[in-house]
Design an enzyme around this catalytic site. Sequence first.
Site, PDB file in Angstrom:
ATOM      1  N   LYS A   1       0.844  -1.113   0.041  1.00 23.49           N
ATOM      2  CA  LYS A   1       0.031   0.020   0.144  1.00 23.49           C
ATOM      3  C   LYS A   1       0.874   1.151  -0.122  1.00 23.49           C
ATOM      4  O   LYS A   1       1.823   1.323   0.636  1.00 23.49           O
ATOM      5  CB  LYS A   1      -0.900  -0.163   1.433  1.00 23.49           C
ATOM      6  CG  LYS A   1      -1.772   1.192   1.606  1.00 23.49           C
ATOM      7  CD  LYS A   1      -3.187   0.901   0.844  1.00 23.49           C
ATOM      8  CE  LYS A   1      -3.922   1.923   0.521  1.00 23.49           C
ATOM      9  NZ  LYS A   1      -3.725   2.696  -0.648  1.00 23.49           N
TER      10      LYS A   1
ATOM     11  N   LYS B   1       5.199   2.139   8.366  1.00 20.99           N
ATOM     12  CA  LYS B   1       3.842   2.975   8.805  1.00 20.99           C
ATOM     13  C   LYS B   1       2.729   2.195   8.922  1.00 20.99           C
ATOM     14  O   LYS B   1       1.886   2.096   9.960  1.00 20.99           O
ATOM     15  CB  LYS B   1       3.500   4.042   7.584  1.00 20.99           C
ATOM     16  CG  LYS B   1       2.719   5.028   8.218  1.00 20.99           C
ATOM     17  CD  LYS B   1       2.260   6.017   7.086  1.00 20.99           C
ATOM     18  CE  LYS B   1       3.590   6.874   6.374  1.00 20.99           C
ATOM     19  NZ  LYS B   1       3.124   7.670   5.238  1.00 20.99           N
TER      20      LYS B   1
ATOM     21  N   LYS C   1       5.195   2.423  -2.691  1.00 23.04           N
ATOM     22  CA  LYS C   1       5.212   3.808  -3.201  1.00 23.04           C
ATOM     23  C   LYS C   1       5.346   3.910  -4.951  1.00 23.04           C
ATOM     24  O   LYS C   1       5.929   3.058  -5.438  1.00 23.04           O
ATOM     25  CB  LYS C   1       6.236   4.549  -2.752  1.00 23.04           C
ATOM     26  CG  LYS C   1       5.823   6.074  -2.667  1.00 23.04           C
ATOM     27  CD  LYS C   1       5.021   6.158  -1.424  1.00 23.04           C
ATOM     28  CE  LYS C   1       4.632   7.836  -1.179  1.00 23.04           C
ATOM     29  NZ  LYS C   1       3.989   7.922   0.158  1.00 23.04           N
TER      30      LYS C   1
ATOM     31  N   THR D   1      -5.004  12.920   6.471  1.00 25.24           N
ATOM     32  CA  THR D   1      -3.549  13.081   6.936  1.00 25.24           C
ATOM     33  C   THR D   1      -3.651  14.245   7.859  1.00 25.24           C
ATOM     34  O   THR D   1      -3.023  14.137   8.892  1.00 25.24           O
ATOM     35  CB  THR D   1      -2.714  13.306   5.872  1.00 25.24           C
ATOM     36  OG1 THR D   1      -2.837  12.353   4.783  1.00 25.24           O
ATOM     37  CG2 THR D   1      -1.412  13.174   6.097  1.00 25.24           C
TER      38      THR D   1
ATOM     39  N   ASN E   1      -2.515  19.717   0.645  1.00 29.13           N
ATOM     40  CA  ASN E   1      -3.714  19.011   0.986  1.00 29.13           C
ATOM     41  C   ASN E   1      -3.370  18.712   2.500  1.00 29.13           C
ATOM     42  O   ASN E   1      -4.236  19.355   3.500  1.00 29.13           O
ATOM     43  CB  ASN E   1      -3.890  17.894   0.297  1.00 29.13           C
ATOM     44  CG  ASN E   1      -4.930  16.981   0.977  1.00 29.13           C
ATOM     45  OD1 ASN E   1      -4.929  16.365   2.012  1.00 29.13           O
ATOM     46  ND2 ASN E   1      -6.375  17.331   0.297  1.00 29.13           N
TER      47      ASN E   1
ATOM     48  N   SER F   1      -7.195   5.392   4.048  1.00 26.51           N
ATOM     49  CA  SER F   1      -7.240   4.570   2.869  1.00 26.51           C
ATOM     50  C   SER F   1      -7.906   2.985   3.077  1.00 26.51           C
ATOM     51  O   SER F   1      -8.291   2.510   2.317  1.00 26.51           O
ATOM     52  CB  SER F   1      -5.840   4.675   2.284  1.00 26.51           C
ATOM     53  OG  SER F   1      -5.586   5.701   1.330  1.00 26.51           O
TER      54      SER F   1
HETATM   55  N1  GLU Z   1       0.781   9.066   0.406  1.00 25.66           N
HETATM   56  C1  GLU Z   1       0.485   8.919   1.650  1.00 25.66           C
HETATM   57  C2  GLU Z   1       1.443   8.296   2.743  1.00 25.66           C
HETATM   58  O1  GLU Z   1       2.529   8.760   2.498  1.00 25.66           O
HETATM   59  C3  GLU Z   1      -0.922   7.876   1.695  1.00 25.66           C
HETATM   60  C4  GLU Z   1      -0.841   6.498   1.262  1.00 25.66           C
HETATM   61  C5  GLU Z   1      -2.080   5.629   1.152  1.00 25.66           C
HETATM   62  O2  GLU Z   1      -3.051   6.333   1.553  1.00 25.66           O
HETATM   63  O3  GLU Z   1      -1.881   4.679   0.795  1.00 25.66           O
HETATM   64  O4  GLU Z   1       1.151   7.693   3.952  1.00 25.66           O
END
Ligand code: GLU
Length: 426
Positions: free
Chosen positions: A67, A91, A103, A187, A218, A355
Amino acid sequence: MDSIFDDAQSRLTEVFSRIDLPDDVRERLAHPKRSLTVSIPVRMDDGSLKVFTGHRVQFDDTRGPTKGGIRFHPDVTLDEVTSLSFWMTIKCAIMGLPFGGAKGGVVVNPKNLSLLEVERLSRGYVRAIADIIGPKRDIPAPDVYTNSTIMGWMADEYSTIRREQLPAVITGKPVHLNGSLGRESATGRGALHILDQWAELQGINPKETTVAIQGFGNAGYHFARLAFQHGYKIVAVSDSKGAIYTERGLHPDSVMEHKRQYQELKAIYCDTSVCETGDFTTFSNEELVTMKVDVLVLAALENVITIDNADRIQAKTILEIANGPITSQADAILNQHDITVLPDVLANAGGVTVSYFEWVQNRAGLYWEEEEVNERLAKFMRREAGHIFKRAEKEETTLRTAAYLHGVERIAGAIQERGTREYFTG
Ligand code: GLU
């Protein structure tokens, strides 16, 4: 500059020195599972063909499908995307989500593209990586310079390729395209839960706390908006063009409205319903980072506090909403100066947590009200932060190390339960 990934990995040295883990865990966490680099040909509005480079790195899937977001930025590199996928792995484990980490990134400045070109690029990127993503394999989401509209196009492209509706392949979609209520602000909202919980623990009163925010995208904006509602005094914000400061405090919603209309930051504050532009000072992003405030919020990109400016930081607390804004060497200096860092892998985890809720809702076909999403988010953030704050105190370590210990133990548990050398050789 040194590799971001080497620096990211160096965080594990301290973790492994504190807990006794089998070599299998170190070995697994030292290498990304899969890295894919693709070329994305895009027909531009003027008829020319331009080829963009994209990456998708799936770091580790021991705990579930991978993810993590997709960023569109001119400085994207494979090294950066790999580091970001590593942080996503940590995370998701910290939050107890049933995911590994990944990513994606495309080397592009979307501000130089028309909206139609961005749509063609987004769909082209999904066609290029379609073989390795999927609701049960790897689930992308928004990140720097991508948004819900782009996620909607991407989910649509993937469903077209697979000849069935598969919204759970991507999260952060628009609400009317199977997105989740509350994802857009998640976030920033999650980060505020972490700051609030820390403030409660330290006996800090939000009303007497000044905040400077580097990055007004955002996450930075939603954080500012909600923190303002909680009484924090937002005295400075910055975007890629520069920073503004006003002692009286800013009204984040009006500042954002002005930025949307005129593409510039201006100090606007409101007395009940009357808003006005007042005196303010403009300065550079670098100056914002070193200014004297109670809380410095880093909500832009990585490598903002490095060995070059760590000594000059005057904030007492730093909230990392961006991923990797402080290098490991800078971290050590901040620690010597007794500056508390609320680390990225916890502080910005609200996005991926909602998410996860979106993915659950897509798969169940049952959608929750915003209140339910926000309540669940609060519960997740406060629960994991509680464990981490306690652990840092008990083990006399930084919040970052405590957070990594918490996450790595969960990953290690999953690796060990599949059997390690000790298990197989008795
Ligand atoms: N890009 C965000 C992060 O770095 C969200 C990632 C997601 O929702 O999968 O945590």
